[in-house]
Scaffold this motif. Structure first.
Motif, short mmCIF file in Angstrom:
data_model
loop_
_atom_site.label_atom_id
_atom_site.label_comp_id
_atom_site.label_asym_id
_atom_site.label_seq_id
_atom_site.Cartn_x
_atom_site.Cartn_y
_atom_site.Cartn_z
N PRO A 500 0.81 -1.23 0.00
CA PRO A 500 0.00 0.00 0.00
C PRO A 500 0.84 1.27 0.00
O PRO A 500 0.50 2.25 -0.67
CB PRO A 500 -0.83 -0.13 1.29
N ALA A 501 1.95 1.25 0.74
CA ALA A 501 2.82 2.43 0.75
C ALA A 501 3.49 2.63 -0.60
O ALA A 501 3.62 3.75 -1.10
CB ALA A 501 3.88 2.28 1.85
N ILE A 502 3.91 1.52 -1.22
CA ILE A 502 4.55 1.59 -2.54
C ILE A 502 3.59 2.18 -3.56
O ILE A 502 3.92 3.11 -4.31
CB ILE A 502 5.01 0.19 -2.99
N MET A 503 2.36 1.65 -3.61
CA MET A 503 1.40 2.12 -4.60
C MET A 503 1.00 3.57 -4.36
O MET A 503 0.83 4.35 -5.30
CB MET A 503 0.16 1.22 -4.58
N ALA A 504 0.86 3.96 -3.09
CA ALA A 504 0.51 5.35 -2.78
C ALA A 504 1.61 6.30 -3.25
O ALA A 504 1.33 7.37 -3.81
CB ALA A 504 0.26 5.51 -1.28
N ALA A 505 2.86 5.92 -3.02
CA ALA A 505 3.97 6.78 -3.43
C ALA A 505 4.06 6.88 -4.95
O ALA A 505 4.24 7.97 -5.51
CB ALA A 505 5.28 6.23 -2.86
#
Length: 524
Positions: A500-505
């Protein structure tokens, strides 16, 4: 039906789908259930033409884009991390369901052959990717449970349809178990190979395209190309589409432009919405014909009630039995499995999320005319989908009673901030490397101070796109964005952050780059 009349019905179809979905969404009702109900009611209105379903339209026109839309937005990293659990459900559970429900259907409907019963079981075996994702997101399930459910609902479609093809072959001709096993192995291996090949080739072409329109055009035909190519060599077209979608979704940050990725997300969400919900409405409109066929060929009202209850019970029991056995295996099995075990509550949550949907409704119309009790089986599939959708309404109550730990929003937010900080640091280092004495100092300093700079200083420039300061700002900021994206992808490869952090960034970086290009198109 003449062309004008056809277009009129298509417009009314889309308007009804959007209106009903929007209205029931505002009051918290299930859109699929509402669409089926609306379609069913309309099917009995005098003057409404009888709806017929063309199996080839479903097989070649609806399933490929539906599966591709789900696959391209699925995290390969998450699927890889939980691949053993996902495979046990998407392959093992489907095979177990086909056998268990197949024998149950064979015993409950005496007029069926065993091959036809297995074909029906393959139709109702897969869970619905969209319904499961919506439920998981709304209930705030643990990330591991969400990943398993999403991975299962995506890959079990391929397994179920391969099993369906094998059962159909047994209906229309004489086959042996060895023939089925060989065909299954060829379908799977060739389907995976073709999916990877199509994904790799499309990635090469996408890397050379600089126009989002061209990129979007290529991606829109990709699922059809993968499916048709696989069908030509008798491989699993469904599996080829899923693998191609997973591959392209993973490679998109490195081979496609930010504009193309933003357009890709919006386009496929739109396609998925229209196809997913339109199929529910379409099947509802077909209800009158399904009921007429079931009444004409069925054994009567009360036997039908008992048959429906028996099939639903077999579906629920087989899913709970397999998931609980799998949970026990992970908790009491070898050490490697115990290290990856999940709580009993997680197992109950996974077992309870057995919602069926579009693939089941679409696949039942693939049964050939030679299938015994074909119209009656279509009615039974309709009942299974509606009953599972209604049963899914109880999931929030079940999840609340399980008291499962909700995802840590503060942890995810912290990870996003840490990851974006790493990305911004990489961008500033690139800024230092790219800046030259010809670049105005205030532009460099402004970019250094705020790496998220987008256009705050637009008012100090004139409309002339050739102003050197503007060119410096765009060149340097784009170089920084490239470095930020590379830093995020490096973090993903190293597994230092959750997906989720990867996709948000990545989406934040894409949004900024797209906004820059939209503001200053003449600089491209």
């Amino acid at each position: 039906m003449d062309p004008v009349e056809s277009i009129t019905w298509i417009v009314l179809f889309v308007l009804t789908t959007v209106t009903v979905t929007g209205l029931v969404g505002r009051i918290g009702w299930s859109a699929p259930v509402a669409l089926v109900a609306v379609g069913g009611i309309v099917s009995f209105v005098p003057g409404v033409p009888e709806v017929t379903v063309d199996p080839d339209l479903i097989l070649y026109g609806i399933l490929p884009p539906l599966l591709f839309a789900a696959a391209i937005r699925t995290s390969v990293i998450d699927v890889r991390a939980r691949r053993d659990s996902i495979l046990l459900l998407s392959v093992g559970l489907v095979a177990f369901t086909v056998v268990a429900v197949g024998f149950a259907t064979y015993l409950l409907v005496p007029a069926l052959t065993l091959a036809a019963a297995f074909a029906f079981a393959a139709v109702v075996a897969p869970t619905d990717a969209i319904a499961v994702t919506a439920i998981a997101g709304r209930l705030g399930l643990p990330r591991r449970v969400v990943t398993i459910l999403e991975g299962e609902s995506l890959l079990n479609d391929a397994t179920a349809l391969v099993a369906l093809n094998a059962s159909i072959a047994a209906i229309v001709s004489v086959v042996t178990p060895a023939d089925i096993a060989i065909d299954f192995a060829i379908a799977v291996v060739a389907g995976v190979a073709i999916g990877l090949g199509v994904g790799w080739l499309v990635s090469l072409v996408r890397a050379q395209l600089h126009s989002p329109v061209l990129d979007t055009s290529l991606i829109l035909i990709t699922p059809f190309a993968a499916f048709l190519l696989a069908e030509v060599v008798h491989a699993s077209g469904v599996l080829a589409v899923v693998i191609a979608g997973l591959y392209l979704g993973f490679r998109a940050p490195t081979v496609a432009s930010a504009e193309a990725r933003v357009a890709e997300r919006v386009n496929w969400k739109t396609i998925q919405f229209l196809l997913e919900n339109a199929v529910f409405l379409f099947i509802g409109l077909n209800l009158r014909g399904i009921l007429e066929g079931a009444i004409a060929t069925g054994p009567g009202v009360w036997p039908t009630v008992l048959i429906c209850a028996g099939i639903l019970l077999a579906l629920v029991v087989s899913r709970f039995a397999w998931v609980m056995a799998t949970t026990l295996l992970y908790r009491k099995g070898p050490r490697r499995l115990r290290e990856r075990s999940w709580a009993w509550g997680n197992g109950v949550a996974v077992a309870s999320a057995g919602v069926r949907g579009v693939v089941t409704l679409a696949a039942v119309f693939l049964l050939p005319p030679e299938t015994p009790e074909r119209e009656y089986l279509q009615f039974l599939a309709f009942v299974v989908v509606v009953a599972s959708l209604v049963g899914g309404l109880a999931l929030p109550w079940i999840i609340r009673r399980l008291h499962l730990p909700r995802p840590s929003l503060s942890q995810e937010l912290t990870e996003r901030r840490l990851l974006m900080a790493e990305a911004r640091a990489a961008g500033i280092r690139r800024l230092d490397d790219e800046a030259t004495p010809a670049d105005e100092a205030r532009i460099v300093e402004l970019l250094r101070t705020d790496a998220g700079f987008l256009g705050e200083t637009l008012d100090i420039y004139g409309p002339d796109a050739s102003i050197p300061q503007l060119e410096s700002k765009l060149r340097l900021r784009r170089a920084m964005l490239d470095a930020e994206r590379s830093a995020v992808l490096d973090a993903r490869r190293e597994g230092r952050y959750q997906e989720p952090a990867i996709m948000a960034a990545l989406q934040a970086i894409d949004a900024e780059e797209t906004a820059l290009k939209a503001q200053y198109p003449k600089q491209d």
